[in-house]
Every structure is written in C-alpha cells, then in structure tokens.
Design a protein around this motif. Structure first.
Motif, PDB file in Angstrom:
ATOM      1  N   UNK A 144       0.836  -1.203   0.000  1.00 30.91           N
ATOM      2  CA  UNK A 144       0.000   0.000   0.000  1.00 30.91           C
ATOM      3  C   UNK A 144       0.875   1.258   0.000  1.00 30.91           C
ATOM      4  N   UNK A 145       1.897   1.269   0.843  1.00 33.17           N
ATOM      5  CA  UNK A 145       2.799   2.423   0.906  1.00 33.17           C
ATOM      6  C   UNK A 145       3.480   2.660  -0.439  1.00 33.17           C
ATOM      7  N   UNK A 146       3.857   1.595  -1.124  1.00 33.56           N
ATOM      8  CA  UNK A 146       4.530   1.776  -2.423  1.00 33.56           C
ATOM      9  C   UNK A 146       3.571   2.314  -3.476  1.00 33.56           C
ATOM     10  N   UNK A 147       2.290   1.927  -3.402  1.00 31.49           N
ATOM     11  CA  UNK A 147       1.297   2.497  -4.322  1.00 31.49           C
ATOM     12  C   UNK A 147       1.142   4.000  -4.080  1.00 31.49           C
ATOM     13  N   UNK A 148       1.088   4.386  -2.815  1.00 27.11           N
ATOM     14  CA  UNK A 148       0.990   5.813  -2.482  1.00 27.11           C
ATOM     15  C   UNK A 148       2.227   6.543  -3.001  1.00 27.11           C
ATOM     16  N   UNK A 194      12.537  12.382   7.262  1.00 27.51           N
ATOM     17  CA  UNK A 194      11.371  11.845   7.976  1.00 27.51           C
ATOM     18  C   UNK A 194      11.485  10.365   8.326  1.00 27.51           C
ATOM     19  N   UNK A 195      12.570   9.714   7.880  1.00 26.32           N
ATOM     20  CA  UNK A 195      12.747   8.271   8.046  1.00 26.32           C
ATOM     21  C   UNK A 195      11.627   7.498   7.352  1.00 26.32           C
ATOM     22  N   UNK A 196      10.992   8.127   6.382  1.00 27.27           N
ATOM     23  CA  UNK A 196       9.868   7.515   5.677  1.00 27.27           C
ATOM     24  C   UNK A 196       9.580   8.291   4.406  1.00 27.27           C
ATOM     25  N   UNK A 197       8.969   7.603   3.461  1.00 21.93           N
ATOM     26  CA  UNK A 197       8.430   8.251   2.269  1.00 21.93           C
ATOM     27  C   UNK A 197       6.983   8.641   2.579  1.00 21.93           C
ATOM     28  N   UNK A 198       6.331   9.389   1.706  1.00 18.77           N
ATOM     29  CA  UNK A 198       4.925   9.719   1.961  1.00 18.77           C
ATOM     30  C   UNK A 198       4.054   8.465   2.179  1.00 18.77           C
ATOM     31  N   UNK A 199       4.313   7.419   1.427  1.00 21.23           N
ATOM     32  CA  UNK A 199       3.535   6.183   1.598  1.00 21.23           C
ATOM     33  C   UNK A 199       3.718   5.573   2.974  1.00 21.23           C
ATOM     34  N   UNK A 200       4.939   5.567   3.462  1.00 21.17           N
ATOM     35  CA  UNK A 200       5.187   5.025   4.799  1.00 21.17           C
ATOM     36  C   UNK A 200       4.568   5.934   5.866  1.00 21.17           C
ATOM     37  N   UNK A 201       4.549   7.247   5.598  1.00 20.92           N
ATOM     38  CA  UNK A 201       3.899   8.155   6.549  1.00 20.92           C
ATOM     39  C   UNK A 201       2.403   7.858   6.633  1.00 20.92           C
ATOM     40  N   UNK A 202       1.781   7.522   5.501  1.00 19.37           N
ATOM     41  CA  UNK A 202       0.352   7.199   5.484  1.00 19.37           C
ATOM     42  C   UNK A 202       0.060   5.984   6.358  1.00 19.37           C
ATOM     43  N   UNK A 203       0.947   4.990   6.337  1.00 18.81           N
ATOM     44  CA  UNK A 203       0.718   3.779   7.137  1.00 18.81           C
ATOM     45  C   UNK A 203       1.378   3.869   8.508  1.00 18.81           C
TER      46      UNK A 203
END
Length: 160
Positions: A29-33, A82-91
């Motif tokens: 899911x994060x990679x799709x975002x 952020x230690x995350x991409x936008x997709x990882x932030x969403x999850x």
C-alpha cells in the motif's frame, strides 16, 4: 503483533523487543501511495525536460537518467528528513537501523535504495521476502541493515 513499548528512536536509541514490524501488504500500500505521489513530481519534470529538447518519449537517455537520479534524491531526502516516504507516513511507519532502532545513516539509506534494484531484478523475490521474513525485511533492508516498523508514539510525525 505486539504493540510498541516506550521505545526511543533517534541517535543513541536502544533496541526494544516490542517493536511492530510492518508487513508485506502494508508496504505494498505504501509503495502504491509513493508511486502516485512521485507522478506529481516526475510528470511535470518530463514536460519541463521536453520543452528544453530532452524527451523520454524520444528515447533520450539523458531524460531517463535525470529522472532516475531525481527520484533517488527525492526518496533518500525523505528518508533522511522523515525516516519515511509519503507512503510510509500514510501507514504510520518509519525506517530504522536494524540493530539500534535509531535513525539509519546516509550510507544505509543509499545502500537501501540501491538494494531495491537487487530486490527487483530477481523476479521481485527480494520484495516478496518481506512476507516470509521474521523481521519483515526485504533484501534491500537486509543489505542496508534496516527494518520498517510502526512509528513509536514518542516520535512526532514531522520530527525524525
């Protein structure tokens, strides 16, 4: 899955046994975002390059190289900030050092990014590995010595 205890993420963090590793489907899911978000950057860039005579559709290798390098810089910049991409932030997930559970180094992030190529070239087996690994690590995570975990409650979204 275990809930996170009082875990500190950052410089000098100590590992805690109650981390919650992020599994395969959440990461899909994060990679799709991330793919959707990257289109907002890459499509305007492609149009800009085309106006100056460099066009991906024309098979220009410079456009492809520029686009790939820009994407790498954006992803690694997000990881560093952020230690995350936008997709990882969403999850609500972050990428941490697998040993200290602290913030990974720039070197780890670069190795992790390059590790995506290793993970995908073998029929995506390195990405599928997340589904079967005890710590939910893909090959790119193993190469970089990182893990993806749920964001600890004491780590604010904007500060990493």
């Amino acid at each position: 899955m275990n809930e996170m205890s009082e875990m500190t993420v950052g410089a000098g963090a100590t590992p805690q046994p109650d981390v919650q590793y992020v599994g395969f489907w959440a990461r899909v899911l994060a990679s799709f975002v991330d793919t959707f978000v990257s289109l907002f950057v890459l499509v305007p860039l492609a149009l800009l390059l085309r106006t100056v005579g460099i066009g991906i559709a024309n098979g220009d290798p410079y456009a492809s190289t520029i686009t790939q390098l820009l994407l790498a810089l954006i992803v690694i910049a997000f990881w560093m900030a952020r230690m995350a991409t936008p997709g990882k932030m969403v999850i609500d997930a972050v990428i941490v050092d697998a040993r200290s559970f602290g913030k990974p180094s720039l070197r780890q992030f670069v190795v992790r990014y390059l590790g995506y190529f290793v993970s995908t070239i073998a029929l995506f087996l390195g990405l599928l590995w997340v589904a079967f690994d005890a710590r939910k690590q893909g090959w790119h995570d193993k190469l970089a010595d990182t893990v993806v975990i749920r964001r600890p409650p004491n780590l604010p979204q904007g500060l990493s």
